[in-house]
Design a protein around this motif. Structure first.
Motif, PDB file in Angstrom:
ATOM      1  N   GLY A   6       1.771 -12.758  -5.308  1.00 34.46           N
ATOM      2  CA  GLY A   6       1.005 -13.152  -4.070  1.00 34.46           C
ATOM      3  C   GLY A   6       1.756 -13.236  -2.907  1.00 34.46           C
ATOM      4  N   LEU A   7       2.095 -11.397  -3.528  1.00 30.70           N
ATOM      5  CA  LEU A   7       2.655 -11.039  -2.563  1.00 30.70           C
ATOM      6  C   LEU A   7       1.494 -10.545  -1.482  1.00 30.70           C
ATOM      7  N   LEU A   8       1.956  -9.790  -0.313  1.00 29.90           N
ATOM      8  CA  LEU A   8       0.817  -9.126   0.226  1.00 29.90           C
ATOM      9  C   LEU A   8       0.777  -8.369   0.356  1.00 29.90           C
ATOM     10  N   LEU A   9      -0.265  -7.146   0.037  1.00 30.42           N
ATOM     11  CA  LEU A   9      -0.475  -6.382   0.637  1.00 30.42           C
ATOM     12  C   LEU A   9      -0.627  -5.776   2.301  1.00 30.42           C
ATOM     13  N   THR A  10      -0.238  -4.999   2.409  1.00 31.15           N
ATOM     14  CA  THR A  10       0.651  -4.169   3.879  1.00 31.15           C
ATOM     15  C   THR A  10       0.072  -2.620   3.821  1.00 31.15           C
ATOM     16  N   PHE A  11      -0.207  -1.609   2.771  1.00 26.62           N
ATOM     17  CA  PHE A  11      -0.734  -0.423   2.556  1.00 26.62           C
ATOM     18  C   PHE A  11      -0.822  -0.054   1.360  1.00 26.62           C
ATOM     19  N   LEU A  12      -2.077   0.609   1.406  1.00 25.46           N
ATOM     20  CA  LEU A  12      -2.382   1.445   0.756  1.00 25.46           C
ATOM     21  C   LEU A  12      -3.301   3.064   0.496  1.00 25.46           C
TER      22      LEU A  12
ATOM     23  N   ILE B  42      -1.326  11.220  -5.439  1.00 28.46           N
ATOM     24  CA  ILE B  42      -0.003  10.118  -5.807  1.00 28.46           C
ATOM     25  C   ILE B  42      -0.304   8.569  -4.924  1.00 28.46           C
ATOM     26  N   TYR B  43      -0.072   7.447  -5.336  1.00 28.94           N
ATOM     27  CA  TYR B  43      -1.005   6.882  -5.074  1.00 28.94           C
ATOM     28  C   TYR B  43       1.061   6.056  -4.132  1.00 28.94           C
ATOM     29  N   ARG B  44       0.348   5.254  -2.938  1.00 26.67           N
ATOM     30  CA  ARG B  44       1.322   4.233  -2.916  1.00 26.67           C
ATOM     31  C   ARG B  44       0.537   3.100  -1.476  1.00 26.67           C
ATOM     32  N   CYS B  45       2.153   2.173  -2.388  1.00 28.10           N
ATOM     33  CA  CYS B  45       1.144   0.724  -1.311  1.00 28.10           C
ATOM     34  C   CYS B  45       2.777   0.053  -1.263  1.00 28.10           C
ATOM     35  N   GLU B  46       2.677  -1.038   0.058  1.00 24.84           N
ATOM     36  CA  GLU B  46       3.495  -1.911   0.689  1.00 24.84           C
ATOM     37  C   GLU B  46       2.916  -2.569   0.293  1.00 24.84           C
ATOM     38  N   VAL B  47       4.428  -3.713  -0.525  1.00 24.97           N
ATOM     39  CA  VAL B  47       3.756  -5.087  -0.364  1.00 24.97           C
ATOM     40  C   VAL B  47       4.900  -6.157   0.538  1.00 24.97           C
ATOM     41  N   LYS B  48       4.563  -7.333   0.501  1.00 22.39           N
ATOM     42  CA  LYS B  48       5.267  -8.265   0.853  1.00 22.39           C
ATOM     43  C   LYS B  48       5.696  -9.165   0.820  1.00 22.39           C
ATOM     44  N   TYR B  49       6.873 -10.084   0.399  1.00 17.05           N
ATOM     45  CA  TYR B  49       7.189 -11.367  -0.405  1.00 17.05           C
ATOM     46  C   TYR B  49       6.554 -12.410   1.390  1.00 17.05           C
ATOM     47  N   GLN B  50       5.755 -12.795   1.046  1.00 18.40           N
ATOM     48  CA  GLN B  50       5.157 -14.227   2.397  1.00 18.40           C
ATOM     49  C   GLN B  50       6.119 -15.502   2.315  1.00 18.40           C
ATOM     50  N   ASN B  51       7.324 -15.458   1.133  1.00 17.07           N
ATOM     51  CA  ASN B  51       8.279 -16.598   1.961  1.00 17.07           C
ATOM     52  C   ASN B  51       9.364 -16.118   2.342  1.00 17.07           C
TER      53      ASN B  51
END
Length: 213
Positions: free
Chosen positions: A170-176, A204-213
């Motif tokens: 349930g994490l929100l993807l904010t960068f890929l 090189i692969y990179r992502c940022e994810v954010k918890y929604q709670n």
């Protein structure tokens, strides 16, 4: 990863408690006492030889950093970097990442970095991957609300697995980025592995994810 035994490493660690925090469980919920301020705290899980976390601490003096590394023979290289840099906003922990909840409590940490983690490619080792659901729960339990994970790897299989794991949690993807070094992303600080893999022609692969709670 095959590790070279360094019998002197344990003594070196014990001789530098000002850099590698001894008895970190004593600071659970009280990390501002270590840094003598209440700046945001970012941790790198699996800090290796410490290039990334050291350079991040230099670049962002308004943020506190902790590099976490299990192996004595590896963390002493990060310790050498920190001794040379003598940064007030950086400390190291020589502990197992699976026990983060012993050292941090909810709201202690603002961001988690996972850089070039062991991919553990065999299915029977899935639970060891640092992006497995049990680890995601562990990070959630120490992060602030809407805390972030920033993840980099050269391993396509691990990246695809991690994106799926993040989504299912349930994490929100904010960068890929599917090719970080050919993107317009600014402010990237390379790890030792990243430089090695990139020079070998690896994407090189990179992502940022954010918890929604």
């Amino acid at each position: 990863m095959r590790l070279r035994n360094k019998p002197w490493a344990k003594e070196m660690i014990e001789n530098h408690p000002q850099y590698i925090v001894a008895n970190p469980e004593n600071y659970k919920g009280q990390w501002h006492e270590v840094f003598q301020n209440k700046q945001p705290l970012h941790i790198e899980v699996g800090t290796g030889k410490g290039r990334f976390v050291t350079e991040m601490a230099k670049a962002h003096p308004d943020i506190n950093y902790i590099g976490i590394e299990l192996y004595d023979s590896v963390i002493v290289a990060a310790l050498d970097r920190l001794i040379e840099a003598d940064l007030p906003n950086l400390r190291l922990l020589n502990v197992n990442a699976s026990e983060l909840n012993k050292y941090f409590e909810k709201n202690d940490v603002d961001r988690v970095y996972l850089n070039f983690s062991d991919p553990w490619p065999k299915t029977r080792h899935e639970k060891r991957r640092l992006t497995y659901k049990d680890f995601l729960k562990l990070y959630e339990n120490i992060l602030v609300d809407k805390g972030e994970i920033h993840f980099k790897t050269d391993n396509q299989g691990l990246f695809e697995y991690s994106l799926k794991s993040f989504s299912e949690y349930g994490l929100l993807l904010t960068f890929l980025s599917l090719d970080l070094h050919k993107s317009d992303y600014e402010g990237n600080i390379m790890t030792e592995y990243e430089q090695k893999f990139s020079e070998a022609g690896n994407r090189i692969y990179r992502c940022e994810v954010k918890y929604q709670n």
